[in-house]
Design a protein around this motif. Structure first.
Motif, PDB file in Angstrom:
ATOM      1  N   ASP A 114      14.656  31.838 -26.782  1.00 15.65           N
ATOM      2  CA  ASP A 114      13.375  31.595 -27.579  1.00 15.65           C
ATOM      3  C   ASP A 114      12.774  30.548 -26.757  1.00 15.65           C
ATOM      4  O   ASP A 114      13.105  29.544 -26.739  1.00 15.65           O
ATOM      5  CB  ASP A 114      13.851  31.599 -28.941  1.00 15.65           C
ATOM      6  CG  ASP A 114      12.924  31.311 -29.743  1.00 15.65           C
ATOM      7  OD1 ASP A 114      12.041  30.657 -29.282  1.00 15.65           O
ATOM      8  OD2 ASP A 114      12.830  31.792 -31.143  1.00 15.65           O
ATOM      9  N   ALA A 117       6.671  29.814 -26.908  1.00 14.34           N
ATOM     10  CA  ALA A 117       6.231  29.785 -28.317  1.00 14.34           C
ATOM     11  C   ALA A 117       4.953  28.778 -28.509  1.00 14.34           C
ATOM     12  O   ALA A 117       4.889  27.815 -29.567  1.00 14.34           O
ATOM     13  CB  ALA A 117       7.245  29.488 -29.227  1.00 14.34           C
ATOM     14  N   PRO A 118       4.043  28.855 -27.955  1.00 11.08           N
ATOM     15  CA  PRO A 118       2.714  28.150 -28.779  1.00 11.08           C
ATOM     16  C   PRO A 118       2.099  28.871 -29.921  1.00 11.08           C
ATOM     17  O   PRO A 118       2.665  29.878 -30.279  1.00 11.08           O
ATOM     18  CB  PRO A 118       1.678  28.363 -27.387  1.00 11.08           C
ATOM     19  CG  PRO A 118       1.882  29.849 -26.568  1.00 11.08           C
ATOM     20  CD  PRO A 118       3.770  29.752 -26.884  1.00 11.08           C
ATOM     21  N   ASN A 119       1.041  28.375 -30.140  1.00  5.54           N
ATOM     22  CA  ASN A 119       0.389  28.807 -31.558  1.00  5.54           C
ATOM     23  C   ASN A 119      -0.928  29.478 -31.455  1.00  5.54           C
ATOM     24  O   ASN A 119      -1.623  28.835 -30.470  1.00  5.54           O
ATOM     25  CB  ASN A 119       0.460  27.592 -32.546  1.00  5.54           C
ATOM     26  CG  ASN A 119       1.858  27.230 -32.714  1.00  5.54           C
ATOM     27  OD1 ASN A 119       2.815  27.718 -33.297  1.00  5.54           O
ATOM     28  ND2 ASN A 119       1.945  25.859 -32.443  1.00  5.54           N
ATOM     29  N   HIS A 128       5.059  22.682 -24.858  1.00 10.70           N
ATOM     30  CA  HIS A 128       5.089  23.990 -24.436  1.00 10.70           C
ATOM     31  C   HIS A 128       5.089  24.135 -23.085  1.00 10.70           C
ATOM     32  O   HIS A 128       5.769  25.087 -22.613  1.00 10.70           O
ATOM     33  CB  HIS A 128       3.830  24.788 -25.115  1.00 10.70           C
ATOM     34  CG  HIS A 128       3.603  24.801 -26.544  1.00 10.70           C
ATOM     35  ND1 HIS A 128       2.533  24.095 -27.011  1.00 10.70           N
ATOM     36  CD2 HIS A 128       4.340  25.179 -27.465  1.00 10.70           C
ATOM     37  CE1 HIS A 128       2.579  24.280 -28.673  1.00 10.70           C
ATOM     38  NE2 HIS A 128       3.849  24.858 -28.787  1.00 10.70           N
ATOM     39  N   HIS A 154       8.210  33.153 -29.274  1.00 13.89           N
ATOM     40  CA  HIS A 154       8.045  33.158 -30.839  1.00 13.89           C
ATOM     41  C   HIS A 154       6.721  32.476 -31.068  1.00 13.89           C
ATOM     42  O   HIS A 154       6.775  31.512 -31.606  1.00 13.89           O
ATOM     43  CB  HIS A 154       9.041  32.487 -31.046  1.00 13.89           C
ATOM     44  CG  HIS A 154       9.608  32.372 -32.823  1.00 13.89           C
ATOM     45  ND1 HIS A 154      10.452  33.392 -33.212  1.00 13.89           N
ATOM     46  CD2 HIS A 154       9.216  31.718 -33.819  1.00 13.89           C
ATOM     47  CE1 HIS A 154      10.239  33.249 -34.533  1.00 13.89           C
ATOM     48  NE2 HIS A 154       9.665  32.138 -34.844  1.00 13.89           N
ATOM     49  N   GLY A 156       3.372  31.288 -32.781  1.00 12.00           N
ATOM     50  CA  GLY A 156       3.012  31.076 -34.222  1.00 12.00           C
ATOM     51  C   GLY A 156       1.688  31.841 -34.409  1.00 12.00           C
ATOM     52  O   GLY A 156       0.544  31.329 -34.177  1.00 12.00           O
ATOM     53  N   TYR A 310       8.054  29.081 -42.161  1.00 16.13           N
ATOM     54  CA  TYR A 310       8.742  29.041 -40.784  1.00 16.13           C
ATOM     55  C   TYR A 310      10.203  29.126 -40.665  1.00 16.13           C
ATOM     56  O   TYR A 310      10.551  29.891 -39.932  1.00 16.13           O
ATOM     57  CB  TYR A 310       8.342  27.567 -40.468  1.00 16.13           C
ATOM     58  CG  TYR A 310       8.676  27.025 -38.826  1.00 16.13           C
ATOM     59  CD1 TYR A 310       8.426  27.875 -37.797  1.00 16.13           C
ATOM     60  CD2 TYR A 310       9.607  26.153 -38.429  1.00 16.13           C
ATOM     61  CE1 TYR A 310       8.663  27.676 -36.332  1.00 16.13           C
ATOM     62  CE2 TYR A 310       9.903  25.713 -37.282  1.00 16.13           C
ATOM     63  CZ  TYR A 310       9.361  26.498 -36.238  1.00 16.13           C
ATOM     64  OH  TYR A 310       9.467  26.243 -34.837  1.00 16.13           O
ATOM     65  N   ASP A 314      12.503  32.160 -39.023  1.00 15.83           N
ATOM     66  CA  ASP A 314      13.508  32.059 -38.210  1.00 15.83           C
ATOM     67  C   ASP A 314      14.870  32.511 -38.766  1.00 15.83           C
ATOM     68  O   ASP A 314      15.783  32.956 -37.967  1.00 15.83           O
ATOM     69  CB  ASP A 314      13.737  30.599 -37.852  1.00 15.83           C
ATOM     70  CG  ASP A 314      13.059  30.308 -36.583  1.00 15.83           C
ATOM     71  OD1 ASP A 314      13.101  31.008 -35.679  1.00 15.83           O
ATOM     72  OD2 ASP A 314      12.338  29.037 -36.609  1.00 15.83           O
ATOM     73  N   TYR A 332      17.319  28.245 -28.048  1.00 18.74           N
ATOM     74  CA  TYR A 332      16.338  28.030 -28.333  1.00 18.74           C
ATOM     75  C   TYR A 332      15.701  26.606 -27.589  1.00 18.74           C
ATOM     76  O   TYR A 332      16.010  25.609 -27.707  1.00 18.74           O
ATOM     77  CB  TYR A 332      16.296  27.443 -29.994  1.00 18.74           C
ATOM     78  CG  TYR A 332      16.650  28.713 -30.878  1.00 18.74           C
ATOM     79  CD1 TYR A 332      17.862  28.959 -31.038  1.00 18.74           C
ATOM     80  CD2 TYR A 332      15.434  29.325 -31.540  1.00 18.74           C
ATOM     81  CE1 TYR A 332      18.158  30.340 -31.877  1.00 18.74           C
ATOM     82  CE2 TYR A 332      15.945  30.333 -32.477  1.00 18.74           C
ATOM     83  CZ  TYR A 332      17.111  30.606 -32.548  1.00 18.74           C
ATOM     84  OH  TYR A 332      17.702  31.909 -33.599  1.00 18.74           O
ATOM     85  N   VAL A 334      13.211  24.379 -27.571  1.00 17.27           N
ATOM     86  CA  VAL A 334      12.047  23.909 -28.479  1.00 17.27           C
ATOM     87  C   VAL A 334      12.504  22.449 -28.511  1.00 17.27           C
ATOM     88  O   VAL A 334      13.681  21.801 -28.359  1.00 17.27           O
ATOM     89  CB  VAL A 334      12.497  24.402 -29.859  1.00 17.27           C
ATOM     90  CG1 VAL A 334      11.436  23.868 -31.005  1.00 17.27           C
ATOM     91  CG2 VAL A 334      12.309  25.869 -29.930  1.00 17.27           C
ATOM     92  N   GLN A 338      12.886  19.543 -33.813  1.00 14.50           N
ATOM     93  CA  GLN A 338      13.105  20.528 -34.670  1.00 14.50           C
ATOM     94  C   GLN A 338      14.715  20.707 -34.839  1.00 14.50           C
ATOM     95  O   GLN A 338      15.142  21.781 -35.364  1.00 14.50           O
ATOM     96  CB  GLN A 338      12.372  21.914 -34.262  1.00 14.50           C
ATOM     97  CG  GLN A 338      11.100  21.645 -34.470  1.00 14.50           C
ATOM     98  CD  GLN A 338      10.225  23.199 -33.858  1.00 14.50           C
ATOM     99  OE1 GLN A 338      10.853  24.108 -34.586  1.00 14.50           O
ATOM    100  NE2 GLN A 338       9.082  22.841 -33.419  1.00 14.50           N
ATOM    101  N   PHE A 342      16.924  23.991 -36.953  1.00 13.28           N
ATOM    102  CA  PHE A 342      17.680  24.922 -36.728  1.00 13.28           C
ATOM    103  C   PHE A 342      19.292  24.793 -37.234  1.00 13.28           C
ATOM    104  O   PHE A 342      19.571  25.759 -37.353  1.00 13.28           O
ATOM    105  CB  PHE A 342      17.600  24.951 -35.109  1.00 13.28           C
ATOM    106  CG  PHE A 342      16.359  25.419 -34.398  1.00 13.28           C
ATOM    107  CD1 PHE A 342      16.086  26.790 -34.698  1.00 13.28           C
ATOM    108  CD2 PHE A 342      15.574  24.688 -33.707  1.00 13.28           C
ATOM    109  CE1 PHE A 342      14.744  27.239 -34.082  1.00 13.28           C
ATOM    110  CE2 PHE A 342      14.411  24.946 -33.050  1.00 13.28           C
ATOM    111  CZ  PHE A 342      14.128  26.369 -33.275  1.00 13.28           C
TER     112      PHE A 342
HETATM  113  N1  ARG Z   1       5.470  27.168 -32.442  1.00 18.38           N
HETATM  114  C1  ARG Z   1       6.501  26.432 -32.664  1.00 18.38           C
HETATM  115  C2  ARG Z   1       5.837  25.153 -32.140  1.00 18.38           C
HETATM  116  O1  ARG Z   1       4.677  24.988 -31.468  1.00 18.38           O
HETATM  117  C3  ARG Z   1       7.774  26.626 -31.946  1.00 18.38           C
HETATM  118  C4  ARG Z   1       8.644  27.792 -32.196  1.00 18.38           C
HETATM  119  C5  ARG Z   1       9.974  27.590 -31.602  1.00 18.38           C
HETATM  120  N2  ARG Z   1      10.790  28.793 -31.929  1.00 18.38           N
HETATM  121  C6  ARG Z   1      11.335  29.201 -33.063  1.00 18.38           C
HETATM  122  N3  ARG Z   1      12.101  30.184 -33.286  1.00 18.38           N
HETATM  123  N4  ARG Z   1      11.197  28.435 -34.318  1.00 18.38           N
HETATM  124  O2  ARG Z   1       6.320  23.815 -32.340  1.00 18.38           O
END
Ligand code: ARG
Length: 572
Positions: A114, A117-119, A128, A154, A156, A310, A314, A332, A334, A338, A342
């Motif tokens: 994973d 994962a940008p938004n 990112h 993943h 957003g 969120y 997950d 992950y 990340v 976070q 997790f």
């Molecule tokens: N979109 C989230 C961010 O920009 C990161 C996601 C990470 N992956 C996950 N499975 N939560 O911080």
């Protein structure tokens, strides 16, 4: 075929077993000899025996016939020196082996990574970038080892902000909105929407109503939402292509993908007796998680307005990755903040029975990218730095560096090389720091041709290749009589044999800097060797041996860099 290290380790393990020493031996490459056995002192202490005695006993039980000689040094180290015959045999295999003696895993796993994962409708930030670059390296290394890697981007793409984003899109008009998003003007778009939301009550009301329509599956609303997602994903893909990472649009499995699975998540948690109501929300309390006041910390599955957040997504993702994708390992990539999220999600997934102990699940956390002021890396006006811009700027600077040199390289080749070096610089700088640490984003340092940088390693590779261009006959390297009489040649050879362990260490710790450190060390070993041992002017078998060392060095650098997502050009 087992690596040099594995052959020795297996023999050592048998000796440990024969002596019933219990613990595992610690074998390390060493500068004193070729390899060293550590840990005998600790072992002896635990057994209440003199270390030399245990060491001597170990030497007596150790069968290294034909492989190495061994002697006890200091308070109880075992120094191993490979025999010329064994070393030569290992090197001959290396020269002719297209994977440089790196075995394909005998236990191929399915590994979900994973990362990135940008938004949607938000600029990708340097966090990112880190996720993308680290995830890409882990994907490449795991694939090379024969594992099946499933990339999960993943993204957003769901949640309450989409109400205001869609309303803003309507205000702008579809064409203008698409235009702005496809130019990568994501932050302007997002900020304008947010600003109206905060200052304009009717806009706020419209946004709220829009979220309800979106969640209710209204067709037109969904079309507009899809437009935002498609435009953003197309823009992200431009960034990925600019970075030269493997991610594709088909790897995008955004948060919204899990919407249809959320009801099952709730049902499962309920029947496991895990879901409780707290302030109108449906939450899970997990042992060991408390807030600063030492009160139990809830994992919010469903909010009081019945919306999912969120954490719910997950949870569904873990359930899907184990249940449907049959993952043996889930990574992950990340940011470090976070971590608790997790930990709680996995604890809940374990409690619900979705996540067996046999699945390796890890938060591949990373630190921040800082500006030269050591604060979060931002533009002077405090905005998110655009990733595409970073690579472009690095390429411009690299081009200027190249142009300042005497070279007969054509302009287009020079421009392509500049881009390659820019990517190498940015990626290597990111990967070569211990990932949990912060680092300062300093393009000039990253681009330097000297020191522990991507361009330095790329240059080391190109320099070796240039030797072969000066060679009149093809190099086969299929019959080298290894003597390794010069210590620098032996030192280099041992380094070349250690690639499998560097890759193992990288995957065991999920620390790409382990591979970087290995490659940088190797390049330095090569430099020392090349200064001490002339290659093209050498003759006969000495020349063959040195050419073989050059050949394997270049191939090791090229392979190692490619596993980090870095291209090693033939000439520079
Ligand atoms: N979109 C989230 C961010 O920009 C990161 C996601 C990470 N992956 C996950 N499975 N939560 O911080």
């Amino acid at each position: 075929m087992p690596s040099t290290y594995e052959v020795l380790e297996a023999r050592l393990q048998s000796a440990f077993d024969v002596l019933k020493l219990g613990s595992d031996p610690v074998l390390r490459p060493s500068d004193r000899s070729d390899y060293q056995v550590n840990g005998v002192m600790g072992l002896a202490k635990a057994l209440g025996r003199p270390p030399r005695e245990v060491a001597d006993e170990l030497v007596a039980a150790l069968d290294l016939t034909g492989l190495a000689t061994v002697e006890v040094a200091g308070p109880g180290f075992l120094n191993l020196s490979l025999t010329p015959a064994f070393l030569g045999q290992q090197l001959n295999e290396l020269v002719t082996h297209d994977r440089l003696n790196v075995p394909v895993s005998t236990k191929p796993k399915t590994i979900v990574i994973d990362y990135s994962a940008p938004n949607v409708a938000k600029e990708m930030h340097v966090g990112h970038l880190r996720s993308t670059v680290i995830g890409d390296a882990l994907a490449r290394i795991n694939r090379f080892m024969g594992h099946t890697v499933i990339a999960r981007n993943h993204v957003g793409d769901w949640g309450t902000p989409f109400g205001m984003l869609i309303e803003h899109l309507i205000d702008l008009g579809e064409d203008a909105a698409v235009q702005s998003l496809s130019m990568g003007d994501l932050d302007t778009f997002y900020r304008a929407a947010r600003q109206k939301f905060d200052s304009d009550d009717t806009f706020k009301e419209r946004s709220r109503a829009r979220v309800v329509l979106l969640q209710g599956g209204d067709t037109e609303t969904n079309r507009l939402w899809r437009l935002l997602v498609t435009q953003s994903v197309a823009y992200f893909q431009e960034v990925y292509d600019k970075l030269d990472v493997l991610l594709q649009p088909s790897d995008v499995v955004g948060e919204s993908f899990y919407n249809p699975m959320l009801d099952d998540v709730v049902t499962d948690l309920k029947s496991a007796g895990l879901l409780v109501e707290s302030d109108g929300a449906q939450v899970v309390f997990l042992p060991g998680f408390t807030n600063r006041e030492n009160e139990p910390l809830p994992l919010i599955v469903q909010k009081s307005d019945e919306g999912f957040g969120y954490a719910a997504t997950d949870l569904a993702a873990v359930r899907d990755r184990v249940g449907n994708l049959h993952a043996d390992e889930i990574l992950y990539v990340v940011g470090a903040p976070q971590a608790q999220h997790f930990d709680m999600v996995w604890a809940a997934a374990r409690a619900a029975g979705w996540l067996p102990e046999s699945v390796r699940i890890e938060h591949v956390a990373f630190g921040n990218v800082l500006g030269s002021d050591r604060k979060m890396f931002k533009t002077r006006s405090g905005e998110t730095v655009k990733l595409v811009g970073l690579i472009d700027e690095a390429a411009e600077r690299a081009l200027a560096q190249l142009q300042a040199r005497q070279s007969d390289m054509a302009a287009d080749e020079q421009a392509a090389l500049a881009l390659t070096l820019a990517r190498a610089a940015v990626k290597y700088a990111d990967l070569s720091t211990e990932r949990q640490k912060d680092y300062v984003f300093d393009l000039d340092r990253m681009l330097a041709f000297e020191g522990d940088t991507g361009p330095y390693l790329a240059y080391a590779h190109a320099r070796i290749r240039s030797i072969f261009r000066r060679l009149n006959e093809p190099f086969l390297g299929d019959n080298v009589a290894w003597t390794l009489s010069d210590p620098s040649a032996r030192h280099l050879a041992l380094g070349l044999l250690a690639l499998p362990e560097a890759l193992d260490a990288t995957l065991n710790t999920l620390q790409p800097h382990r591979l970087c450190t290995y490659l940088f060390d190797l390049a330095q070993r090569f430099t020392t060797f090349y200064e001490a041992c002339p290659v093209l002017s050498a003759e006969g078998s000495l020349r063959e041996e040195r050419l073989a060392l050059c050949d394997v060095s270049a191939r090791t650098l090229s392979l190692g860099l490619s596993l980090l997502g870095i291209d090693a050009p033939e000439r520079m």
